[in-house]
Design an enzyme around this catalytic site. Structure first.
Site, PDB file in Angstrom:
ATOM      1  N   LYS A 126       8.058  -0.432  -6.707  1.00 38.52           N
ATOM      2  CA  LYS A 126       6.807  -1.184  -6.802  1.00 38.52           C
ATOM      3  C   LYS A 126       5.859  -0.572  -7.839  1.00 38.52           C
ATOM      4  CE  LYS A 126       7.613  -4.586  -4.128  1.00 38.52           C
ATOM      5  NZ  LYS A 126       7.560  -5.969  -4.648  1.00 38.52           N
ATOM      6  N   HIS A 163       6.543  -4.583  12.771  1.00 39.02           N
ATOM      7  CA  HIS A 163       5.340  -3.769  12.688  1.00 39.02           C
ATOM      8  C   HIS A 163       4.527  -3.978  13.969  1.00 39.02           C
ATOM      9  CE1 HIS A 163       5.601  -2.087   8.659  1.00 39.02           C
ATOM     10  NE2 HIS A 163       6.285  -3.176   8.358  1.00 39.02           N
ATOM     11  N   SER A 199       0.813  -1.220   0.000  1.00 34.73           N
ATOM     12  CA  SER A 199       0.000   0.000   0.000  1.00 34.73           C
ATOM     13  C   SER A 199       0.847   1.270   0.000  1.00 34.73           C
ATOM     14  CB  SER A 199      -0.933  -0.005   1.209  1.00 34.73           C
ATOM     15  OG  SER A 199      -0.171  -0.073   2.393  1.00 34.73           O
ATOM     16  N   CYS A 200       2.162   1.150   0.178  1.00 25.25           N
ATOM     17  CA  CYS A 200       2.979   2.370   0.198  1.00 25.25           C
ATOM     18  C   CYS A 200       3.187   2.960  -1.194  1.00 25.25           C
ATOM     19  CB  CYS A 200       4.314   2.130   0.878  1.00 25.25           C
ATOM     20  SG  CYS A 200       5.388   1.068  -0.057  1.00 25.25           S
ATOM     21  N   TYR A 213      11.438   2.158  -2.105  1.00 26.97           N
ATOM     22  CA  TYR A 213      10.698   0.899  -2.265  1.00 26.97           C
ATOM     23  C   TYR A 213       9.439   1.148  -3.102  1.00 26.97           C
ATOM     24  CZ  TYR A 213       8.026  -3.219  -0.765  1.00 26.97           C
ATOM     25  OH  TYR A 213       7.286  -4.375  -0.737  1.00 26.97           O
TER      26      TYR A 213
HETATM   27  P1  GDP Z   1       3.043   1.944   9.962  1.00 29.44           P
HETATM   28  O1  GDP Z   1       1.703   1.344   9.644  1.00 29.44           O
HETATM   29  O2  GDP Z   1       3.907   2.136   8.760  1.00 29.44           O
HETATM   30  O3  GDP Z   1       2.896   3.213  10.774  1.00 29.44           O
HETATM   31  O4  GDP Z   1       3.872   0.890  10.832  1.00 29.44           O
HETATM   32  P2  GDP Z   1       3.775   0.188  12.259  1.00 29.44           P
HETATM   33  O5  GDP Z   1       3.036  -1.092  12.126  1.00 29.44           O
HETATM   34  O6  GDP Z   1       5.184   0.098  12.755  1.00 29.44           O
HETATM   35  O7  GDP Z   1       2.985   1.164  13.258  1.00 29.44           O
HETATM   36  C1  GDP Z   1       1.593   1.315  13.235  1.00 29.44           C
HETATM   37  C2  GDP Z   1       1.113   2.126  14.451  1.00 29.44           C
HETATM   38  O8  GDP Z   1       1.236   1.324  15.639  1.00 29.44           O
HETATM   39  C3  GDP Z   1       1.902   3.410  14.726  1.00 29.44           C
HETATM   40  O9  GDP Z   1       0.995   4.414  15.151  1.00 29.44           O
HETATM   41  C4  GDP Z   1       2.796   2.996  15.891  1.00 29.44           C
HETATM   42  O10 GDP Z   1       3.185   4.104  16.697  1.00 29.44           O
HETATM   43  C5  GDP Z   1       1.847   2.074  16.657  1.00 29.44           C
HETATM   44  N1  GDP Z   1       2.510   1.179  17.628  1.00 29.44           N
HETATM   45  C6  GDP Z   1       2.149   1.033  18.936  1.00 29.44           C
HETATM   46  N2  GDP Z   1       2.968   0.193  19.569  1.00 29.44           N
HETATM   47  C7  GDP Z   1       3.865  -0.235  18.640  1.00 29.44           C
HETATM   48  C8  GDP Z   1       4.983  -1.137  18.722  1.00 29.44           C
HETATM   49  O11 GDP Z   1       5.310  -1.690  19.743  1.00 29.44           O
HETATM   50  N3  GDP Z   1       5.667  -1.363  17.547  1.00 29.44           N
HETATM   51  C9  GDP Z   1       5.318  -0.745  16.376  1.00 29.44           C
HETATM   52  N4  GDP Z   1       6.038  -1.019  15.269  1.00 29.44           N
HETATM   53  N5  GDP Z   1       4.292   0.127  16.287  1.00 29.44           N
HETATM   54  C10 GDP Z   1       3.570   0.385  17.404  1.00 29.44           C
END
Ligand code: GDP
Length: 309
Positions: free
Chosen positions: A132, A171, A100-101, A128
């Site tokens: 894509k 993530h 989706s990016c 990236y």
């Molecule tokens: P994004 O969808 O590209 O933003 O990637 P992420 O999956 O890393 O983050 C999604 C959301 O989850 C963001 O608002 C993060 O701040 C939140 N989040 C909360 N706790 C966590 C954590 O422990 N790890 C990550 N990666 N994201 C977190």
């Protein structure tokens, strides 16, 4: 099958087992997919009827920022070599997978397929994303010029077995599963989530994604790309509550406001995919429960193949 060791590729391989299809995979030892001669030779040798192109160099925000040349070059080479090779050898059908990016940072939500190339990308992963977008256009160009039946699917945030559970690079979904599990085991009073918990994200179990890919491979033959998602999003706070329920952690949820929220919302329209007659089968709670079981069985210190986007 290119990219069979990643989370998506391995799910497609599992899904194809129930089709009675013979699956040939390209491992690093068989062919460096960045190498045109080696890739063409592999396709000539294996002569597949259909190719799932799930091979890519993937990584999070930090990796994209540190290795922009690798993200752009490796991904362009992999897709150009496989798509051109598949055309040369006369592969009947090819499905290219992205994420989706590819969409502009400020695309209206839910994001429909026609938002592609209507605005500037998120700068942190544009290397990236540009590769894509080129992959989608390669499929369309080979369709237009050569009549090749090459299609593209753009999955949303995926979760599932084989995900990356490393807290520094994962993530949110695998991070929450791991944090809730460890807090439960240690009897901690709370778990910490990054940011405010208000951002909304869409999630799809990787087995649903694989099922959608096989469905599109069988039924869809058009230029352009198709979003592969659930069409529903959830706040990070509600997701955290759901994960805690599944894991059985009963403590508090604490917010670390020094960590970024990222984009407030990222939801793709699922209308085009639904119109092909496909719908997801794995609900979020059921999906999280099954991934938690996988996590328990595999006790991972694992850096897997999550697709960035
Ligand atoms: P994004 O969808 O590209 O933003 O990637 P992420 O999956 O890393 O983050 C999604 C959301 O989850 C963001 O608002 C993060 O701040 C939140 N989040 C909360 N706790 C966590 C954590 O422990 N790890 C990550 N990666 N994201 C977190």
């Amino acid at each position: 099958m290119a990219g069979h060791r990643g989370m998506v590729g391995s799910a497609i391989v599992r899904r194809l087992a129930s089709e009675g299809a013979e699956v040939v995979t390209a491992s690093r030892a068989d062919a460096d997919l960045r190498d045109q001669a080696a890739t063409t030779a592999w396709i000539e040798k294996t002569r597949p009827d259909a190719v799932f192109l799930a091979a890519a160099k993937v990584g999070g925000i930090l990796a994209n920022d540190t290795y922009p040349a690798d993200f752009l070059y490796d991904n362009l080479m992999i897709e150009a070599n496989i798509i051109h090779g598949a055309h040369k050898v006369g592969v009947e059908k090819l499905m290219f997978l992205g994420s989706s990016c590819i969409y502009p940072k400020f695309a209206p939500q839910p994001i429909t397929e026609d938002a592609l190339l209507t605005g500037a990308l998120e700068p942190t992963n544009e290397w990236y994303a540009i590769a894509k977008i080129a992959g989608i256009k390669l499929c369309d160009a080979y369709r237009k010029q050569h009549g090749a039946n090459f299609i593209s699917g753009m999955p949303t945030n995926l979760y599932g077995p084989g995900d990356n559970f490393d807290l520094n690079s994962s993530h949110v979904m695998p991070a929450l599963i791991r944090k809730a599990h460890e807090a439960k085991l240690s009897g901690a009073p709370s778990i910490t989530v990054w940011g405010t918990g208000t951002p909304r994200r869409e999630f799809l179990h990787v087995d649903d994604c694989a099922d959608a890919c096989v469905h599109l491979m069988k039924t869809h033959s058009e230029a352009g790309h198709v979003n592969i998602g659930s069409g529903e999003d959830i706040t990070i706070l509600d997701l955290t509550k759901l994960v805690c329920d599944v894991v059985g952690f009963k403590g508090e949820i604490v917010h670390d406001l020094s960590k970024p929220d990222g984009t407030p919302r990222k939801l793709m329209s699922a209308d085009k995919l639904r119109a092909t007659g496909w719908a997801p089968k794995i609900g979020l709670e059921e999906g999280v429960a099954s991934v938690y079981q996988w996590f328990l069985a595999n006790k991972v210190e694992h850096v897997g193949g999550a697709v960035h986007g």
